[in-house]
Write a protein that holds these residues in place. Structure first.
Motif, PDB file in Angstrom:
ATOM      1  N   ARG A  46       1.137  -1.574  -0.328  1.00 43.86           N
ATOM      2  CA  ARG A  46       0.168  -0.002   0.311  1.00 43.86           C
ATOM      3  C   ARG A  46       1.019   1.127   0.379  1.00 43.86           C
ATOM      4  O   ARG A  46       2.033   1.186   0.946  1.00 43.86           O
ATOM      5  N   LEU A  47       0.644   2.257  -0.697  1.00 47.91           N
ATOM      6  CA  LEU A  47       1.102   2.838  -0.987  1.00 47.91           C
ATOM      7  C   LEU A  47       0.084   4.482  -0.505  1.00 47.91           C
ATOM      8  O   LEU A  47      -0.743   4.945  -0.734  1.00 47.91           O
ATOM      9  N   TYR A  48       0.521   5.164   1.172  1.00 43.16           N
ATOM     10  CA  TYR A  48      -0.171   6.416   1.166  1.00 43.16           C
ATOM     11  C   TYR A  48       0.508   7.175   1.135  1.00 43.16           C
ATOM     12  O   TYR A  48       1.824   8.259   1.119  1.00 43.16           O
ATOM     13  N   VAL A  49      -0.346   8.627   0.354  1.00 41.26           N
ATOM     14  CA  VAL A  49      -0.473   9.846  -0.093  1.00 41.26           C
ATOM     15  C   VAL A  49      -0.740  10.702   0.990  1.00 41.26           C
ATOM     16  O   VAL A  49      -2.179  10.852   1.047  1.00 41.26           O
ATOM     17  N   GLY A  50       0.011  11.366   1.525  1.00 43.14           N
ATOM     18  CA  GLY A  50      -0.437  12.782   2.309  1.00 43.14           C
ATOM     19  C   GLY A  50      -1.131  13.429   1.365  1.00 43.14           C
ATOM     20  O   GLY A  50      -1.063  14.316   0.748  1.00 43.14           O
ATOM     21  N   ALA A  51      -2.312  14.022   1.763  1.00 48.91           N
ATOM     22  CA  ALA A  51      -3.966  15.215   1.356  1.00 48.91           C
ATOM     23  C   ALA A  51      -2.638  16.715   1.387  1.00 48.91           C
ATOM     24  O   ALA A  51      -2.916  17.496   0.870  1.00 48.91           O
ATOM     25  N   GLY A  52      -1.962  17.363   2.121  1.00 49.29           N
ATOM     26  CA  GLY A  52      -1.248  17.927   2.228  1.00 49.29           C
ATOM     27  C   GLY A  52       0.176  18.449   1.437  1.00 49.29           C
ATOM     28  O   GLY A  52       0.044  19.499   1.592  1.00 49.29           O
ATOM     29  N   LEU A  53       0.093  17.102   0.603  1.00 48.87           N
ATOM     30  CA  LEU A  53       1.351  17.232  -0.421  1.00 48.87           C
ATOM     31  C   LEU A  53       0.791  17.611  -1.533  1.00 48.87           C
ATOM     32  O   LEU A  53       1.270  18.119  -2.234  1.00 48.87           O
ATOM     33  N   LEU A  54      -0.544  17.379  -1.425  1.00 50.40           N
ATOM     34  CA  LEU A  54      -1.298  17.279  -2.926  1.00 50.40           C
ATOM     35  C   LEU A  54      -1.535  18.403  -2.897  1.00 50.40           C
ATOM     36  O   LEU A  54      -2.082  19.312  -4.093  1.00 50.40           O
ATOM     37  N   THR A  55      -1.796  19.728  -2.212  1.00 48.79           N
ATOM     38  CA  THR A  55      -1.993  20.664  -1.474  1.00 48.79           C
ATOM     39  C   THR A  55      -0.566  21.956  -1.900  1.00 48.79           C
ATOM     40  O   THR A  55      -1.366  22.959  -1.821  1.00 48.79           O
TER      41      THR A  55
END
Length: 823
Positions: free
Chosen positions: A130-139
């Motif tokens: 599983r790869l977890y991507v922070g929503a804060g990085l997307l913004t």
């Protein structure tokens, strides 16, 4: 030592741990079988019993860590149909790095990214990835910068060195989890083994981070890589500030909603972009500790820049990263449930919530100033009018002194004038808003601000004018009247707002003796919390771990810890330091109650590890589980001493009589708290000693039956069962102290006894007892030695002479010489 040698040493230690534990169990089992075959009385049963205990404590705990799959962190799953560009980016990175594509991509409410694989046997058997991507990085990142972050995380699972790093990380967690689950005494040995393994593997883990950075930089280019490290570091700090400032705050039961959109607006307001080129990471980033698995951002940037100016392997894409997930708002409820602590309460969008929080903080800051003015006046209540009267009378120093005693701060240098100006600014803002002369409004790019009909209300200039001279207070009154604010009508008094902020007001923790008992002191900005310490509680390995848990427990704002005694600083009338260096102090409350506490020595509170297993601990931003920080006890001690010194220098005031029925008297509360603490300690001691005192009499009875000598077996069991009976009586006594019928009388007796004691330190008594026992009863020299050590420890706590304790320690070996001369 090279990385290869370190990795080999780490693997040898891990395999050696498994073989050592297995060999210990096998050796004990063989000894038991051999003893039984030779008919050795009781020895075989004892060896077999010991082997069973070791096997259950060590092997089962290690088996859970090695064989069981790691827990899966929660997240909002993103499918290919919902985010095709994000999945395409992940697949391109996997193809370039020659690694398996993750089975799932999940969004998490963080400004971080990490991989997790629920593999078995320390990750040797592949599982679901599983790869977890922070929503804060997307913004906050661009597509190119996000490509570097994802390539870094996927690089940990690429072929080559990544497999060794994954195994090293898994072995680290396995040994530590086994030590945590083994209990006493085996867990103590395993903890030492874990530290040796950690020392050997730290170099491997940091090398893996640098390798992942280099591989990712070859894909994106040096410039993008450096910008990604800087931006991600700034975003992670902004995320922590956002949680502390808004996400973990409720006002009158109303919380924030829409955490992703709120963070995007917050980071825009903060304007915390990358630092100038060549300047390293953004200001405020933390330096890496020698025990951290991740290098610092500055070190990572230096390693990347040392590669030279590499061109990107793909076409530039400067679009904001959130375009990769077109329907990001669809995952908002899931992310809110994971990030916000006040889930289930009513919520508002970020602009409205920011305004509510700013208004509540201004009112709370004003309330502190009003309480300080009430103390300076000796009145039960005060408002802005009384504050301006004090300033007009030239009593700004008195007001500042009372203000400093209302809060505790860890800042070494505190500007009294600046602090007073900040509180006065908040009081003016709150008064203008309550009178209707101004309103709080949110402006994008600026944040919440107080706005008047003719523009922004400059409360800062008004506060500076009031503090510049005694005549400035009259000028501020005139300005308020000009805006239609009458202090007699508007009041400017206490507000009724209820604001709850997690982790915002907790300063630190330390251990001390409080009115005779051992307690942990958790210091808040406006209160102190005394939490009883269970001396024989084996849940915590060290004092630092227990204090870190207590800090999080109080800061989280959850259920009140059992037995907590909280003292608001407003209830303290007088405070006196009783030691030139330590934080020994005596506090007097409004009702006359005396509280004595003595600093119990040095210590350190370490931040908690990330609560996840396996590779999920290796995240892009470093050891983010340490967000709470590393609070040194020395800083807490210094802040507490400064506050006590401020209280002792401030003018005393007579507290008004409280109306209505009075609560339980504090002496009785303290006595009940101490009875509960002692009862819990006795129960913990009985649990700790159970496996030491119960097996011997049982083994004696069984051995008597096997040998055919029942009388001797029962006789030996009776003698060996006396300690077990004593332990059972101790446990029964502990239960009665907590829940027994005679608890009320016991609490009354202890309250009467506590009224005549100070901090419970008796260095003279313990020293005299140690000398008398050692010299007059030589067989009791060990007890005399213990009394001597206790006398020295308590004398150092109290700041008195340690001569009697030293003499008691020296009298113990002298008693042995006395015995040799007599016989």
């Amino acid at each position: 030592m090279s990385v290869v040698v370190r990795a080999a040493l780490a693997m040898i230690l891990l395999v050696g741990y498994l073989l050592t534990a297995a060999a210990l169990v096998v050796a004990l089992a063989l000894a038991g079988v051999l003893a039984l075959s030779e008919r050795v009385d009781g020895a075989g049963l004892k060896a077999l019993g010991l082997a069973t205990l070791v096997g259950l404590a060590v092997l089962l705990s290690l088996g859970r860590a090695v064989l069981c799959a790691v827990p899966v962190p929660p997240g909002a799953a993103v499918d290919r149909a919902g985010a095709p560009e994000l999945w395409r980016l992940v697949e391109d990175c996997c193809a370039a790095l020659d690694c398996r594509t993750p089975h799932e991509v999940l969004l998490v409410p963080e400004a971080n990214a990490y991989m997790q694989e629920d593999g078995w046997l320390l990750g040797l058997l592949a599982g679901r990835r599983r790869l977890y991507v922070g929503a804060g990085l997307l913004t906050g990142l661009t597509v190119d910068q996000l490509r570097f972050v994802l390539a870094h995380e996927l690089g940990h699972h690429a072929r080559g060195d990544g497999r060794l790093g994954a195994l090293t990380y898994a072995g680290w967690d396995a040994v530590e989890n086994a030590a945590q689950g083994a209990g006493v005494p085996w867990g103590v040995v395993l903890r030492g083994y874990h530290w040796a393994y950690r020392l050997a593997s730290l170099g491997v883990l940091r090398y893996q981070e640098h390798t992942a950075d280099r591989n990712a930089a070859r894909m994106t280019g040096t410039r993008v890589a450096v910008d990604a490290v800087r931006s991600a570091d700034a975003l992670e700090r902004d995320w922590s500030r956002f949680l502390r400032t808004y996400a973990d705050v409720t006002v009158d039961g109303v919380a924030l909603t829409g955490v992703t959109e709120a963070f995007a607006l917050f980071s825009r307001d903060q304007a915390s972009g990358p630092s100038p080129a060549g300047g390293g990471p953004a200001p405020g980033s933390k330096a890496a500790s020698r025990w951290d698995t991740h290098p610092s951002p500055r070190e990572r940037i230096e390693i990347i820049e040392a590669m030279g100016s590499l061109p990107p392997a793909t076409a530039a894409d400067d679009r904001p990263a959130h375009v990769l997930v077109p329907l990001l708002e669809r995952h908002g409820p899931k992310l809110d449930a994971l990030a916000l602590r006040a889930v289930g309460t009513s919520g508002t969008a970020f602009p409205d919530h920011a305004v509510r929080v700013a208004r509540a903080r201004a009112q709370r800051c004003a309330d502190v100033l009003y309480r300080a003015a009430a103390r300076a006046y000796g009145a039960p209540d005060a408002g802005l009018s009384e504050v301006l009267d004090l300033l007009a009378d030239g009593r700004a120093a008195d007001l500042a002194a009372q203000l400093k005693r209302a809060r505790i701060s860890t800042d070494r240098v505190r500007n009294t004038a600046f602090e007073l100006a900040a509180h006065l600014t908040a009081a003016l803002s709150a008064t203008a808003e309550r009178a209707g002369a101004a309103v709080w409004a949110y402006t994008p790019g600026i944040g919440p601000a107080l706005t008047a009909p003719d523009g922004l209300l400059d409360a800062v200039a008004w506060a500076d004018a009031a503090l510049a001279s005694p005549g400035g207070a009259a000028d501020v009154r005139a300005r308020l009247r000009k805006r239609g604010i009458c202090l007699e009508e508007a009041g400017g008094s206490f507000g009724d707002v209820r604001i709850s902020e997690a982790e915002a007001e907790v300063m630190g923790a330390m251990m001390l003796r409080f009115n005779g008992g051992v307690y942990d002191l958790v210091v808040e900005a406006s209160a102190v919390n005394f939490l009883p310490v269970r001396v024989h509680d084996v849940r915590w390995w060290t004092r630092s771990e227990r204090l870190a848990h207590r800090l999080r427990q109080v800061a989280a704002g959850g259920p009140v810890p059992e037995g907590r005694f909280r003292v608001s600083l407003d209830d303290v009338v007088e405070a006196t330091l009783t030691h030139p260096v330590r934080a020994n102090a005596e506090l007097r409350l409004k009702d006359g109650t005396a509280l004595f506490f003595v600093d119990a020595g040095p210590g350190r509170v370490a931040g908690p590890r990330r609560p996840s297993g396996g590779d999920s601990g290796r995240d892009f931003g470093g050891d983010s589980g340490r967000d709470f920080g590393r609070e040194h006890v020395a800083a807490t001690r210094a802040a507490l001493r400064r506050w006590v010194d401020d209280v002792s220098r401030a003018a005393t005031y007579s507290a008004p009589e409280a109306a209505g029925p009075q609560p339980v008297a504090p002496p009785e509360r303290l006595a009940a708290l101490e009875e509960t603490r002692r009862g819990m300690g006795k129960v913990d001691y009985a649990k700790l000693m159970f496996w030491t005192v119960v097996p011997p009499p049982v083994a004696a009875v069984v051995n008597g039956h096997l040998a055919g000598n029942h009388g001797e077996g029962y006789g030996v069991a009776f003698v060996l069962g006396l300690p077990a009976l004593a332990v059972l009586l101790i446990r029964w006594r502990g239960v009665r102290q907590r829940h027994g019928r005679g608890r009320r009388k016991a609490v009354a007796r202890r309250a009467a006894r506590q009224s005549s004691m100070d901090a419970g330190l008796r260095p003279v008594r313990w020293g005299v007892l140690g000398i008398v026992l050692s010299l007059l009863c030589p067989p009791m020299c060990v007890v005399g030695l213990i009394y001597g050590i206790r006398s020295v420890v308590e004398a150092r706590m109290a700041g008195t002479s340690v001569v009697l304790g030293v003499l008691a320690i020296l009298a113990a070996p002298a008693s042995v010489i006395e015995l040799l001369l007599l016989f």
